[in-house]
Design a protein around this motif. Structure first.
Motif, PDB file in Angstrom:
ATOM      1  N   ILE A  35      -3.709   1.601   3.679  1.00 40.19           N
ATOM      2  CA  ILE A  35      -4.840   2.200   2.977  1.00 40.19           C
ATOM      3  C   ILE A  35      -5.119   3.603   3.494  1.00 40.19           C
ATOM      4  N   THR A  39      -2.800   6.037   1.752  1.00 43.50           N
ATOM      5  CA  THR A  39      -3.150   6.196   0.341  1.00 43.50           C
ATOM      6  C   THR A  39      -4.389   7.067   0.189  1.00 43.50           C
ATOM      7  N   LEU A  51      -3.017  -6.880  -0.581  1.00 42.89           N
ATOM      8  CA  LEU A  51      -2.680  -5.552  -0.069  1.00 42.89           C
ATOM      9  C   LEU A  51      -1.492  -4.953  -0.807  1.00 42.89           C
ATOM     10  N   LEU A  85      -2.989  -3.027  -3.585  1.00 39.63           N
ATOM     11  CA  LEU A  85      -4.079  -2.104  -3.296  1.00 39.63           C
ATOM     12  C   LEU A  85      -3.651  -0.649  -3.416  1.00 39.63           C
ATOM     13  N   GLU A  86      -2.460  -0.318  -2.929  1.00 40.25           N
ATOM     14  CA  GLU A  86      -2.019   1.072  -2.963  1.00 40.25           C
ATOM     15  C   GLU A  86      -1.924   1.581  -4.400  1.00 40.25           C
ATOM     16  N   LEU A  99      -5.444   2.087  -5.938  1.00 42.31           N
ATOM     17  CA  LEU A  99      -6.154   3.280  -5.486  1.00 42.31           C
ATOM     18  C   LEU A  99      -5.488   4.563  -5.976  1.00 42.31           C
ATOM     19  N   THR A 105     -10.968   5.545   7.372  1.00 44.93           N
ATOM     20  CA  THR A 105     -11.279   4.118   7.491  1.00 44.93           C
ATOM     21  C   THR A 105     -12.034   3.913   8.793  1.00 44.93           C
ATOM     22  N   THR A 134     -10.536  -4.252   4.641  1.00 40.61           N
ATOM     23  CA  THR A 134      -9.245  -4.842   4.989  1.00 40.61           C
ATOM     24  C   THR A 134      -9.284  -5.329   6.432  1.00 40.61           C
ATOM     25  N   ALA A 152      -7.563  -7.612   0.645  1.00 47.36           N
ATOM     26  CA  ALA A 152      -8.628  -6.607   0.627  1.00 47.36           C
ATOM     27  C   ALA A 152      -9.781  -7.127  -0.216  1.00 47.36           C
TER      28      ALA A 152
END
Length: 251
Positions: free
Chosen positions: A4, A7, A36, A39-40, A43, A60, A171, A190
């Motif tokens: 994350i 990204t 996960l 997730l990339e 986003l 983060t 996460t 996530a």
């Protein structure tokens, strides 16, 4: 978490003061479980729509949360039984800034989330601050609260500059009993939460998640973590659908 963090480098950043305009202490919210692995791509498609909190290049942040409940788990059972005007009580520590808040979250009978909090300072006694704050909440059995669950995770926070919407992406969730004798982690999952002052007519994140086949789920870190750690001792029937979803996504 490397996935994350990498990204989020593609997003424009915003400051704490800019994020302050969407504090949303009284809000509606909706949550999604996102593997996960998805997730990339989720986003990446939103870089033109959202900005992310950036503090000196960090995007983060580590959160430590200690939930409180009565010995008979009244707050857990209120949620399990679908009671409205229910509460969660927690200490939330922001590890990077070394700030701790005592927070009370209420789910009202209008299905809104209302949050009140007070800062725990190094000078004041934590016990006296907690007692004073809880006494201002007559619906809570303040004198009987005790530590019930410890939760750790990493959070990224995004906002929609075009509207009053804030999105959190959590996460690395890990749950621990207060004595640390029991622990469980959800490394492959996530939790994406969309928070707004009212149900947004246009939410880029919501639309993107639906496009990817993700569906909203009721998810309480306190109730899910308690069910995972103490499922043989607690009533968990109403949480079994989300527990099955977690099991399926993590395996």
């Amino acid at each position: 978490m490397a996935i994350i963090s990498g990204t989020l480098n593609g997003f424009c950043g915003h400051s704490l003061s800019e994020q302050g305009r969407v504090v949303l202490m009284d809000r509606v919210d909706i949550k999604f479980l996102v593997p996960l692995a998805l997730l990339e791509s989720c986003l990446t498609g939103l870089r033109q729509e959202l900005t992310t909190l950036d503090l000196d290049g960090r995007r983060t942040f580590d959160y430590d949360t200690l939930y409180f409940d009565t010995p008979e788990r009244r707050l857990f059972l209120d949620h399990h039984n679908g009671k409205l005007n229910r509460f969660k009580v927690r200490l939330r520590h922001y590890r990077q800034s070394r700030i701790t808040f005592l927070e009370i979250k209420q789910k009202t009978n209008r299905l809104r989330t209302v949050k009140a909090r007070t800062l725990l300072s190094a000078e004041a006694s934590p016990a006296s601050t907690i007692a004073t704050f809880l006494k201002g909440q007559p619906a809570l059995p303040a004198a009987r609260m005790q530590p019930a669950l410890f939760v750790q995770y990493q959070r990224a926070t995004l906002i929609n500059p075009a509207g009053s919407e804030r999105i959190t992406v959590d996460t690395g969730l890990a749950f621990h009993s207060p004595d640390r004798r029991r622990s469980v982690a959800l490394p492959g999952l996530a939790i994406v939460e969309i928070k707004s002052d009212r149900q947004a007519a246009h939410s880029p994140m919501h639309e993107r998640l639906l496009e990817m086949g993700c569906r909203a789920v009721p998810f309480s870190k306190y109730c899910v973590g308690s069910s995972l750690l103490f499922g043989t001792e607690l009533k968990t029937n109403q949480f079994k659908p989300v527990l099955r979803a977690i099991h399926g996504l993590c395996n």
